[in-house]
Scaffold this active site. Sequence first.
Site, short mmCIF file in Angstrom:
data_model
loop_
_atom_site.label_atom_id
_atom_site.label_comp_id
_atom_site.label_asym_id
_atom_site.label_seq_id
_atom_site.Cartn_x
_atom_site.Cartn_y
_atom_site.Cartn_z
N LYS A 187 7.89 -7.38 -5.87
CA LYS A 187 8.39 -6.25 -6.46
C LYS A 187 8.81 -5.18 -5.89
O LYS A 187 8.02 -4.43 -5.37
CB LYS A 187 7.11 -5.88 -7.66
N GLY A 240 3.90 1.64 0.75
CA GLY A 240 3.99 2.85 0.12
C GLY A 240 2.86 4.04 0.35
O GLY A 240 2.67 4.16 1.48
N SER A 241 2.51 4.70 -0.83
CA SER A 241 1.85 5.80 -0.50
C SER A 241 0.10 5.41 -0.39
O SER A 241 -0.10 4.24 -0.74
CB SER A 241 1.73 6.74 -1.81
N THR A 242 -0.50 6.15 0.17
CA THR A 242 -1.84 5.91 0.46
C THR A 242 -2.62 5.79 -0.78
O THR A 242 -3.65 4.90 -0.98
CB THR A 242 -2.60 6.90 1.30
N ILE A 244 -1.57 4.88 -3.85
CA ILE A 244 -1.41 3.36 -4.44
C ILE A 244 -1.84 2.32 -3.64
O ILE A 244 -2.47 1.30 -4.13
CB ILE A 244 0.16 3.34 -4.83
N GLY A 245 -2.07 2.44 -2.26
CA GLY A 245 -2.67 1.62 -1.49
C GLY A 245 -4.19 1.25 -1.83
O GLY A 245 -4.67 0.15 -1.86
N GLU A 262 0.55 -0.94 4.52
CA GLU A 262 1.48 -0.19 5.41
C GLU A 262 1.72 1.05 4.72
O GLU A 262 2.59 1.05 3.68
CB GLU A 262 2.66 -0.80 5.66
N CYS A 296 8.01 6.38 6.90
CA CYS A 296 6.65 6.40 6.97
C CYS A 296 6.32 6.81 8.71
O CYS A 296 5.35 7.35 9.06
CB CYS A 296 5.89 5.27 6.78
N GLU A 396 1.86 14.09 3.75
CA GLU A 396 3.27 13.48 4.11
C GLU A 396 4.16 13.99 3.12
O GLU A 396 3.98 13.77 2.03
CB GLU A 396 2.99 12.07 3.72
P1 NAD Z 1 4.44 4.86 -4.49
O1 NAD Z 1 3.49 4.09 -3.63
O2 NAD Z 1 4.03 5.08 -5.80
O3 NAD Z 1 5.45 3.49 -4.75
C1 NAD Z 1 6.01 2.52 -3.78
C2 NAD Z 1 5.79 1.00 -4.73
O4 NAD Z 1 4.46 0.94 -5.52
C3 NAD Z 1 6.72 0.79 -5.58
O5 NAD Z 1 7.41 -0.28 -5.86
C4 NAD Z 1 6.06 1.33 -6.87
O6 NAD Z 1 6.53 0.67 -8.04
C5 NAD Z 1 4.65 0.51 -6.67
N1 NAD Z 1 3.50 1.24 -7.40
C6 NAD Z 1 3.23 2.39 -7.74
N2 NAD Z 1 2.04 2.20 -8.56
C7 NAD Z 1 1.57 1.14 -8.28
C8 NAD Z 1 0.54 0.33 -8.80
N3 NAD Z 1 -0.67 0.92 -9.48
N4 NAD Z 1 0.02 -0.85 -8.33
C9 NAD Z 1 1.03 -1.44 -7.79
N5 NAD Z 1 2.27 -0.96 -7.40
C10 NAD Z 1 2.41 0.33 -7.67
O7 NAD Z 1 5.27 5.64 -3.61
P2 NAD Z 1 6.07 6.82 -4.58
O8 NAD Z 1 5.33 7.63 -5.54
O9 NAD Z 1 7.51 6.22 -4.93
O10 NAD Z 1 6.21 8.05 -3.35
C11 NAD Z 1 5.21 8.88 -3.21
C12 NAD Z 1 4.78 9.16 -1.85
O11 NAD Z 1 4.31 7.80 -1.27
C13 NAD Z 1 6.17 9.67 -1.10
O12 NAD Z 1 6.27 10.86 -1.14
C14 NAD Z 1 5.59 9.43 0.32
O13 NAD Z 1 4.78 10.35 0.71
C15 NAD Z 1 4.78 7.99 0.18
N6 NAD Z 1 5.75 6.76 0.33
C16 NAD Z 1 5.57 6.07 1.89
C17 NAD Z 1 6.37 5.18 1.89
C18 NAD Z 1 6.10 4.22 3.14
O14 NAD Z 1 7.01 3.79 3.76
N7 NAD Z 1 4.97 4.23 3.68
C19 NAD Z 1 7.16 4.50 1.17
C20 NAD Z 1 7.27 5.29 -0.14
C21 NAD Z 1 6.56 6.18 -0.21
#
Ligand code: NAD
Length: 502
Positions: A187, A240-242, A244-245, A262, A296, A396
């Site tokens: 996704k 992605g973000s911590t 959502i992790g 990650e 990141c 971040e």
């Molecule tokens: P995010 O973590 O929300 O999104 C990353 C991915 O996760 C996207 O594909 C999104 O659709 C998906 N996602 C969102 N909610 C989800 C859920 N509940 N279950 C499963 N998947 C889900 O990141 P964001 O809101 O786009 O950015 C917010 C902050 O996150 C940024 O400002 C940055 O600090 C951080 N970020 C970090 C990285 C990285 O490379 N580690 C990448 C993007 C964002």
Amino acid sequence: MNTARSAEFDDRASRIQTQLFIGGRFVPAQSGETLAVLNPHDNSKLADIALAGKADIDRAVSAAKAAFPAWSRMAAADRGRLLLKLADAIEANAERLARLESLDTGHPIRDTRFLDVPRTAATFRYFGGMADKFEGSVIPVEQGFLNYLLREPVGVVGQVVPWNFPLMFTSWKMAPALAAGNCVVMKPAELTPLSSLAIAELMAEVGFPDGVVNIVPGLGGVAGQYLAEHPDVSKITFTGSTKIGREIVRASAGNLKKVQLELGGKGANIVFEDANLDAVLQGSAFAIFHNQGQACIAGSRLIVHRSLVDAFTERFVRLASSIRVGDPLDPNTEMGPLTSPQHRDRVLAYIDIAREEGGEILLGGKPPAHASLANGCYVEPTIVRAKPTDRVCQEEVFGPFVTINTFDTEAEALAIANGTEYGLGAGFWTRDLQRAHRLARDIRSGMVWINTYKRVNPGSPFGGVGASGYGREMGFDVMREYTQAKSVWVNVDAQTPPWYPR
Ligand code: NAD
Ligand code: MN
């Protein structure tokens, strides 16, 4: 080239794939829903893409599950050959992919040409070579028994990808999963799905079997969440973000799927008094301003020795103010827009947060003045003097936003570097050999760069500790992440007695 052929070429060059890729076919979403994808240079619409819902995730997982038996039993060398062919196809389509990625994300074209696209090809090629070289082992156990280890693929792997390096992360996530014999449901981020769909087209062209890879752009809270929960998905990997992790971990609990995370970072970049200042300036600008700081592993916290902080700051501000900010498709552009309006606003909000805590904005902190950039997601290179405990030095920001802290002793520098919840990448600049290795040991971080910053390579493990997540991408480590060890015991001696002699 005759005109008909050149028209055909142009058509192909500008074609944008907008449908879901499921079971080897491009299909609309079952609901018929679409989502507008924007160009962050001017927020004009690039395309309406099909938006996957739960029913589409179900279809994609079924397709992957159906493809798994044949794919996992195929000779590893044959899986590798398909990955190598894909790497070649990416190179043959390099310019088209570079333009598409620049349009969708705002990465400057010189970056997508020289970094994103070549690194994507290199990663598929590395794991193409890996496929038939990742081995099991034989364990030297007690006499009369043979014990060997099979490294088996886990099955259907769900992959949730962010918007900051959508093309490159397609390769980081898919290549090792496929080399190991897994099938994939990916996704992409809803903001930037175009390059991964273009990769899907190339995969179909080079002959990946139907269903081995499925690409389903959808909203995170709907499609992403459901993929992480799905009972037929054996592993979920997320960048992605911590925040959502943590959601991913909770969603994974139902069937106890494997999880790899990650997450964010707050990269320390320490400048010691004996550093080569010219190298530091160049390296530190790349560390934070490359990709508009949306990385990141960005070096977002400069930690500078008091003896040179004034000279360094003056030169760094001058260097940063000379960065050419502009249209990503202009080959002279060094910094483009942030990837979405929401994210630009989030980054700009940190300027006020910095000021409220007494931070001093030394450069930037606002959108650029040029009228030609007024409709885009632009933010000027921003440098802020702040205290290590301020929010801007702890959270971040994920933008072209770097803080400067000052230190007197090595111990103090180390304490500042280790003083956040994150632990992804960190670096420092020094000519002192002992100090270099001492700090490499003591920094709490998955990656350390000495007299350089932000180096990555498909052979070198990538990942973090603490709030930066767990598991490693790249190298042999990621092959372990995408496989499970099966320990097989064989009684090889007819005379071997049972457990209790009788
Ligand atoms: P995010 O973590 O929300 O999104 C990353 C991915 O996760 C996207 O594909 C999104 O659709 C998906 N996602 C969102 N909610 C989800 C859920 N509940 N279950 C499963 N998947 C889900 O990141 P964001 O809101 O786009 O950015 C917010 C902050 O996150 C940024 O400002 C940055 O600090 C951080 N970020 C970090 C990285 C990285 O490379 N580690 C990448 C993007 C964002
Ligand atoms: Mn976009």
